[in-house]
Design a protein around this motif. Structure first.
Motif, PDB file in Angstrom:
ATOM      1  N   TYR A   1      -3.628   9.287   1.015  1.00 51.17           N
ATOM      2  CA  TYR A   1      -4.487   9.968   2.006  1.00 51.17           C
ATOM      3  C   TYR A   1      -5.583   9.034   2.531  1.00 51.17           C
ATOM      4  O   TYR A   1      -6.070   9.207   3.647  1.00 51.17           O
ATOM      5  CB  TYR A   1      -5.140  11.217   1.366  1.00 51.17           C
ATOM      6  N   ALA A   2      -6.007   8.055   1.712  1.00 53.62           N
ATOM      7  CA  ALA A   2      -7.150   7.208   2.089  1.00 53.62           C
ATOM      8  C   ALA A   2      -6.755   6.090   3.044  1.00 53.62           C
ATOM      9  O   ALA A   2      -7.622   5.435   3.620  1.00 53.62           O
ATOM     10  CB  ALA A   2      -7.763   6.595   0.825  1.00 53.62           C
ATOM     11  N   ALA A   3      -5.459   5.893   3.209  1.00 53.61           N
ATOM     12  CA  ALA A   3      -4.990   4.762   4.018  1.00 53.61           C
ATOM     13  C   ALA A   3      -4.709   5.203   5.441  1.00 53.61           C
ATOM     14  O   ALA A   3      -4.511   6.381   5.717  1.00 53.61           O
ATOM     15  CB  ALA A   3      -3.698   4.223   3.408  1.00 53.61           C
ATOM     16  N   SER A   4      -4.702   4.230   6.331  1.00 59.61           N
ATOM     17  CA  SER A   4      -4.179   4.490   7.668  1.00 59.61           C
ATOM     18  C   SER A   4      -3.365   3.267   8.080  1.00 59.61           C
ATOM     19  O   SER A   4      -3.890   2.151   8.101  1.00 59.61           O
ATOM     20  CB  SER A   4      -5.326   4.724   8.654  1.00 59.61           C
TER      21      SER A   4
ATOM     22  N   HIS B   1      -9.634  -9.811  -8.445  1.00 60.41           N
ATOM     23  CA  HIS B   1      -9.667  -8.368  -8.700  1.00 60.41           C
ATOM     24  C   HIS B   1     -10.961  -7.808  -8.122  1.00 60.41           C
ATOM     25  O   HIS B   1     -12.061  -8.295  -8.424  1.00 60.41           O
ATOM     26  CB  HIS B   1      -9.601  -8.095 -10.209  1.00 60.41           C
ATOM     27  N   ILE B   2     -10.827  -6.753  -7.305  1.00 59.57           N
ATOM     28  CA  ILE B   2     -12.000  -6.168  -6.642  1.00 59.57           C
ATOM     29  C   ILE B   2     -12.532  -5.021  -7.500  1.00 59.57           C
ATOM     30  O   ILE B   2     -11.911  -3.962  -7.604  1.00 59.57           O
ATOM     31  CB  ILE B   2     -11.638  -5.636  -5.232  1.00 59.57           C
ATOM     32  N   SER B   3     -13.686  -5.241  -8.094  1.00 61.08           N
ATOM     33  CA  SER B   3     -14.326  -4.202  -8.895  1.00 61.08           C
ATOM     34  C   SER B   3     -15.539  -3.667  -8.126  1.00 61.08           C
ATOM     35  O   SER B   3     -15.625  -3.831  -6.898  1.00 61.08           O
ATOM     36  CB  SER B   3     -14.707  -4.775 -10.261  1.00 61.08           C
TER      37      SER B   3
ATOM     38  N   THR C   1     -12.623   4.130 -14.815  1.00 55.01           N
ATOM     39  CA  THR C   1     -11.314   3.487 -14.634  1.00 55.01           C
ATOM     40  C   THR C   1     -11.479   2.124 -13.967  1.00 55.01           C
ATOM     41  O   THR C   1     -10.717   1.200 -14.236  1.00 55.01           O
ATOM     42  CB  THR C   1     -10.350   4.370 -13.809  1.00 55.01           C
ATOM     43  N   LYS C   2     -12.488   1.983 -13.101  1.00 50.07           N
ATOM     44  CA  LYS C   2     -12.740   0.656 -12.508  1.00 50.07           C
ATOM     45  C   LYS C   2     -13.255  -0.310 -13.585  1.00 50.07           C
ATOM     46  O   LYS C   2     -12.903  -1.494 -13.590  1.00 50.07           O
ATOM     47  CB  LYS C   2     -13.752   0.754 -11.352  1.00 50.07           C
ATOM     48  N   ALA C   3     -14.080   0.183 -14.498  1.00 45.80           N
ATOM     49  CA  ALA C   3     -14.564  -0.685 -15.582  1.00 45.80           C
ATOM     50  C   ALA C   3     -13.391  -1.137 -16.440  1.00 45.80           C
ATOM     51  O   ALA C   3     -13.286  -2.310 -16.832  1.00 45.80           O
ATOM     52  CB  ALA C   3     -15.602   0.053 -16.421  1.00 45.80           C
TER      53      ALA C   3
ATOM     54  N   SER D   1     -21.587  -3.851  -4.150  1.00 42.38           N
ATOM     55  CA  SER D   1     -22.339  -2.614  -3.911  1.00 42.38           C
ATOM     56  C   SER D   1     -21.631  -1.772  -2.844  1.00 42.38           C
ATOM     57  O   SER D   1     -20.570  -2.148  -2.349  1.00 42.38           O
ATOM     58  CB  SER D   1     -23.768  -2.960  -3.486  1.00 42.38           C
ATOM     59  N   ASN D   2     -22.246  -0.650  -2.460  1.00 39.49           N
ATOM     60  CA  ASN D   2     -21.638   0.264  -1.481  1.00 39.49           C
ATOM     61  C   ASN D   2     -21.379  -0.437  -0.151  1.00 39.49           C
ATOM     62  O   ASN D   2     -22.280  -1.051   0.407  1.00 39.49           O
ATOM     63  CB  ASN D   2     -22.583   1.431  -1.195  1.00 39.49           C
ATOM     64  N   ASN D   3     -20.156  -0.279   0.340  1.00 36.40           N
ATOM     65  CA  ASN D   3     -19.794  -0.865   1.637  1.00 36.40           C
ATOM     66  C   ASN D   3     -19.930   0.171   2.744  1.00 36.40           C
ATOM     67  O   ASN D   3     -19.751   1.372   2.506  1.00 36.40           O
ATOM     68  CB  ASN D   3     -18.323  -1.278   1.629  1.00 36.40           C
ATOM     69  N   TYR D   4     -20.188  -0.305   3.959  1.00 41.09           N
ATOM     70  CA  TYR D   4     -20.099   0.567   5.129  1.00 41.09           C
ATOM     71  C   TYR D   4     -19.487  -0.255   6.263  1.00 41.09           C
ATOM     72  O   TYR D   4     -19.456  -1.489   6.213  1.00 41.09           O
ATOM     73  CB  TYR D   4     -21.485   1.117   5.534  1.00 41.09           C
TER      74      TYR D   4
ATOM     75  N   ASP E   1       0.870  -1.181   0.000  1.00 42.69           N
ATOM     76  CA  ASP E   1       0.000   0.000   0.000  1.00 42.69           C
ATOM     77  C   ASP E   1       0.905   1.228   0.000  1.00 42.69           C
ATOM     78  O   ASP E   1       1.904   1.257   0.721  1.00 42.69           O
ATOM     79  CB  ASP E   1      -0.894  -0.017   1.256  1.00 42.69           C
ATOM     80  N   ASN E   2       0.543   2.219  -0.808  1.00 41.07           N
ATOM     81  CA  ASN E   2       1.408   3.414  -0.871  1.00 41.07           C
ATOM     82  C   ASN E   2       1.057   4.435   0.204  1.00 41.07           C
ATOM     83  O   ASN E   2       1.572   5.551   0.183  1.00 41.07           O
ATOM     84  CB  ASN E   2       1.371   4.049  -2.271  1.00 41.07           C
ATOM     85  N   LEU E   3       0.171   4.039   1.133  1.00 37.39           N
ATOM     86  CA  LEU E   3      -0.238   4.924   2.236  1.00 37.39           C
ATOM     87  C   LEU E   3      -0.670   6.295   1.704  1.00 37.39           C
ATOM     88  O   LEU E   3      -0.190   7.334   2.155  1.00 37.39           O
ATOM     89  CB  LEU E   3       0.869   5.041   3.292  1.00 37.39           C
TER      90      LEU E   3
HETATM   91  P1  NAD Z   1      -9.862   2.958   0.092  1.00 36.24           P
HETATM   92  O1  NAD Z   1      -9.668   4.227  -0.681  1.00 36.24           O
HETATM   93  O2  NAD Z   1     -10.272   3.032   1.507  1.00 36.24           O
HETATM   94  O3  NAD Z   1      -8.524   2.088   0.028  1.00 36.24           O
HETATM   95  C1  NAD Z   1      -7.721   1.993  -1.120  1.00 36.24           C
HETATM   96  C2  NAD Z   1      -6.311   1.663  -0.671  1.00 36.24           C
HETATM   97  O4  NAD Z   1      -5.487   1.562  -1.837  1.00 36.24           O
HETATM   98  C3  NAD Z   1      -5.693   2.738   0.223  1.00 36.24           C
HETATM   99  O5  NAD Z   1      -5.095   2.149   1.354  1.00 36.24           O
HETATM  100  C4  NAD Z   1      -4.669   3.404  -0.678  1.00 36.24           C
HETATM  101  O6  NAD Z   1      -3.552   3.915   0.045  1.00 36.24           O
HETATM  102  C5  NAD Z   1      -4.270   2.243  -1.582  1.00 36.24           C
HETATM  103  N1  NAD Z   1      -3.705   2.726  -2.850  1.00 36.24           N
HETATM  104  C6  NAD Z   1      -4.199   3.683  -3.663  1.00 36.24           C
HETATM  105  N2  NAD Z   1      -3.369   3.874  -4.707  1.00 36.24           N
HETATM  106  C7  NAD Z   1      -2.344   2.999  -4.545  1.00 36.24           C
HETATM  107  C8  NAD Z   1      -1.170   2.729  -5.290  1.00 36.24           C
HETATM  108  N3  NAD Z   1      -0.885   3.384  -6.439  1.00 36.24           N
HETATM  109  N4  NAD Z   1      -0.317   1.785  -4.832  1.00 36.24           N
HETATM  110  C9  NAD Z   1      -0.574   1.116  -3.681  1.00 36.24           C
HETATM  111  N5  NAD Z   1      -1.670   1.333  -2.922  1.00 36.24           N
HETATM  112  C10 NAD Z   1      -2.540   2.270  -3.353  1.00 36.24           C
HETATM  113  O7  NAD Z   1     -10.903   2.124  -0.769  1.00 36.24           O
HETATM  114  P2  NAD Z   1     -11.888   0.950  -0.306  1.00 36.24           P
HETATM  115  O8  NAD Z   1     -13.224   1.542  -0.050  1.00 36.24           O
HETATM  116  O9  NAD Z   1     -11.229   0.135   0.728  1.00 36.24           O
HETATM  117  O10 NAD Z   1     -11.988   0.137  -1.673  1.00 36.24           O
HETATM  118  C11 NAD Z   1     -11.138  -0.985  -1.928  1.00 36.24           C
HETATM  119  C12 NAD Z   1     -11.512  -1.558  -3.272  1.00 36.24           C
HETATM  120  O11 NAD Z   1     -12.886  -1.954  -3.271  1.00 36.24           O
HETATM  121  C13 NAD Z   1     -11.351  -0.573  -4.431  1.00 36.24           C
HETATM  122  O12 NAD Z   1     -10.850  -1.267  -5.532  1.00 36.24           O
HETATM  123  C14 NAD Z   1     -12.777  -0.092  -4.690  1.00 36.24           C
HETATM  124  O13 NAD Z   1     -12.953   0.294  -6.022  1.00 36.24           O
HETATM  125  C15 NAD Z   1     -13.563  -1.354  -4.357  1.00 36.24           C
HETATM  126  N6  NAD Z   1     -14.960  -1.151  -3.921  1.00 36.24           N
HETATM  127  C16 NAD Z   1     -15.248  -0.275  -2.914  1.00 36.24           C
HETATM  128  C17 NAD Z   1     -16.570  -0.144  -2.484  1.00 36.24           C
HETATM  129  C18 NAD Z   1     -16.931   0.787  -1.347  1.00 36.24           C
HETATM  130  O14 NAD Z   1     -18.111   0.988  -1.084  1.00 36.24           O
HETATM  131  N7  NAD Z   1     -15.972   1.340  -0.621  1.00 36.24           N
HETATM  132  C19 NAD Z   1     -17.597  -0.866  -3.103  1.00 36.24           C
HETATM  133  C20 NAD Z   1     -17.249  -1.765  -4.140  1.00 36.24           C
HETATM  134  C21 NAD Z   1     -15.934  -1.891  -4.532  1.00 36.24           C
END
Ligand code: NAD
Length: 332
Positions: free
Chosen positions: A41-44, A122-124, A152-154, A177-180, A37-39
Motif C-alpha cells: 500500500y505504501a508504494a507507488s 542498511h537504512i535504519s 523491528t528496525k532496531a 531523522s524524520n524525512n519530508y 519492491d512488493n508494491l
Molecule cells: P515507505 O513505506 O514509503 O517505503 C517502503 C517501501 O518498501 C515501499 O515501496 C514498500 O512497498 C516496500 N516494501 C515493504 N515491504 C516489502 C517487502 N516485504 N518486500 C519488498 N518491498 C517491500 O518508507 P520510506 O519512508 O521510504 O522509508 C524507507 C526506509 O527508510 C525504511 O527502512 C524506513 O525505516 C527508513 N527511514 C524512514 C524515515 C522517514 O522519515 N520516512 C526516516 C528514517 C529512516
C-alpha cells in the motif's frame, strides 16, 4: 556499476533511484539499477519511470530468498530501504513489521552473503534509540526502541551489524531523522496535514502537540546514503540528522500558514500509545568523516513540498484512498 535497491517504489527509495537515474550522484551516471519492491500500500509504481534504459523493476518480496538469489548475481552493491514504515500501523499490529523488517532484512543479508555482494547499506532510523529529553544521540547510545516499528528496525539494524562482525559482510548502517518531501505517503504527518488542508478537512494532532521531531529533506537523506555507500566504513553506523527540531504543534503552525489556514483547523486527538517525546541526533560523525551537510533549508523545502502536493492531487488521492480506513486519518 550495478545496484540493487529494495523498497525503491516507496518514498525515500524512489527519490534515491530517481536521483541516480537523473545523474545526481557523480560517478554513478551510468549505474544500472534493479528495484525490488512488493508494491505494498505504501508504494507507488508511478514514483519511478515506466521505462528507463538503466532501470529494471521487479515486483517481488524481500522475504523470498530464491528471488533475491536469482536477481543478485552481478550486482556491485545493495541499498536496503524496504520496510514497513508507519508507527501507527505497528501499534495496530506488528505482524507485517516483524515479517518484512526482521525476516526480510535477514533474507536480504543472507542473500547478499551467498551472492558475495561487495557492498551493502542498511537504512535504519533514529527511532531505534527511543526518546531523549535533553541532548542528542551519538551512534554509541543504547538502542531503546519504544514502538513495534522501532523495535523491528532496531532488530534489523543489529542484524546488519552482526553480519559484518560474524560473516565479514561489508555493510554500513544509516540512522536518519524524520524525512519530508514529495511522494511521501499521505498517512505520514506532513502529507496528511497538507492534503487534509487541501481537502478542507481538519488536522488530527496527537495530544498537546509538544512532541519534538527533527526534520530532514529526503534529498539530503539520499545524498547521505550515497556518501555512506561510497565512503562509509564496514560495520559502522552513521547518524543522519537534519538539525531542524520542531514540536508537532510548531510544524502544524507552519503548514497552516503555508496553506492559508488558521489554528481552528486543528483537532486534538488522543495521543499515540507509547508516543516518543523527542528525537535528536548528533550527526557529527558523518559530517566529519564523510563531509556530509544537509543543503535544503527547512522552510524552503517545506514550502516546495506543500506545493508538490497542491500540484499532484492525482498522486496523493490514489495513495490516500487506496489505504485501508484509518480512524486517525479521518480527521474531519
Ligand atoms: P515507505 O513505506 O514509503 O517505503 C517502503 C517501501 O518498501 C515501499 O515501496 C514498500 O512497498 C516496500 N516494501 C515493504 N515491504 C516489502 C517487502 N516485504 N518486500 C519488498 N518491498 C517491500 O518508507 P520510506 O519512508 O521510504 O522509508 C524507507 C526506509 O527508510 C525504511 O527502512 C524506513 O525505516 C527508513 N527511514 C524512514 C524515515 C522517514 O522519515 N520516512 C526516516 C528514517 C529512516
Amino acid at each position: 556499476m550495478r545496484l540493487l535497491v529494495t523498497g525503491g517504489a516507496g518514498f525515500i527509495g524512489s527519490h534515491y533511484v530517481r536521483t541516480m537515474l537523473d545523474g545526481g550522484y557523480p560517478g554513478y551516471e551510468d549505474a544500472r539499477i534493479t528495484v525490488v519492491d512488493n508494491l505494498s500500500y505504501a508504494a507507488s509504481r508511478t514514483n519511478l519511470p515506466d521505462h528507463h534504459p538503466r532501470l529494471r523493476f521487479v515486483t517481488g518480496d524481500i522475504c523470498s530468498f530464491p528471488l533475491l538469489l536469482d536477481l543478485l548475481p552481478g550486482h556491485d552493491a545493495v541499498v536496503h530501504f524496504a520496510a514497513e514504515s508507519h508507527v501507527d500501523r505497528s501499534v495496530e499490529s506488528a505482524v507485517a513489521f516483524v515479517r518484512t523488517n526482521l525476516t526480510g532484512t535477514q533474507t536480504v543479508l543472507d542473500a547478499c552473503l551467498k551472492a558475495r555482494i561487495p557492498r551493502v547499506v542498511h537504512i535504519s532510523t533514529d527511532e531505534v534509540y527511543g526518546t531523549i529529553e535533553q541532548g542528542s544521540w551519538t551512534e554509541d547510545c543504547p538502542l531503546l526502541p519504544n514502538s513495534p516499528y522501532a523495535a523491528t528496525k532496531a532488530g534489523s539494524d543489529l542484524l546488519a551489524r552482526s553480519y559484518w562482525r560474524t560473516h565479514g559482510l561489508n555493510v554500513s548502517i544509516t540512522r536518519c531523522s524524520n524525512n519530508y518531501g514529495p511522494h511521501q505517503h499521505p498517512e505520514k504527518l506532513i502529507p496528511l496535514f497538507v492534503t487534509n488542508l487541501l481537502e478542507g478537512r481538519r488536522l488530527p494532532l496527537y495530544g498537546d502537540g509538544r512532541n519534538v521531531r527533527e526534520w530532514l529533506h529526503v534529498d539530503d537523506h539520499c545524498r547521505a546514503v550515497q556518501l555512506v555507500l561510497e565512503h562509509g566504513r564496514a560495520g559502522e553506523v552513521y547518524n543522519v540528522g537534519g538539525g531542524n527540531e520542531l514540536t508537532n504543534l510548531a510544524l502544524t503552525g507552519k503548514l497552516l500558514r503555508l496553506c492559508g489556514a488558521d489554528h481552528s483547523r486543528i483537532r486534538q486527538v488522543a495521543d499515540r500509545k507509547g508516543h516518543d517525546l523527542r528525537y535528536s541526533l548528533d550527526d557529527s560523525k558523518i559530517r566529519e568523516e564523510l563531509g556530509y551537510a544537509p543543503r535544503v533549508p527547512f522552510d524552503e523545502g517545506l514550502a516546495a513540498t506543500a506545493g508538490w502536493y497542491r500540484d499532484n492531487p492525482d498522486w496523493w488521492k490514489a495513495a490516500k484512498y487506496r489505504a485501508e480506513p484509518d480512524p486517525v486519518k479521518d480527521g474531519s
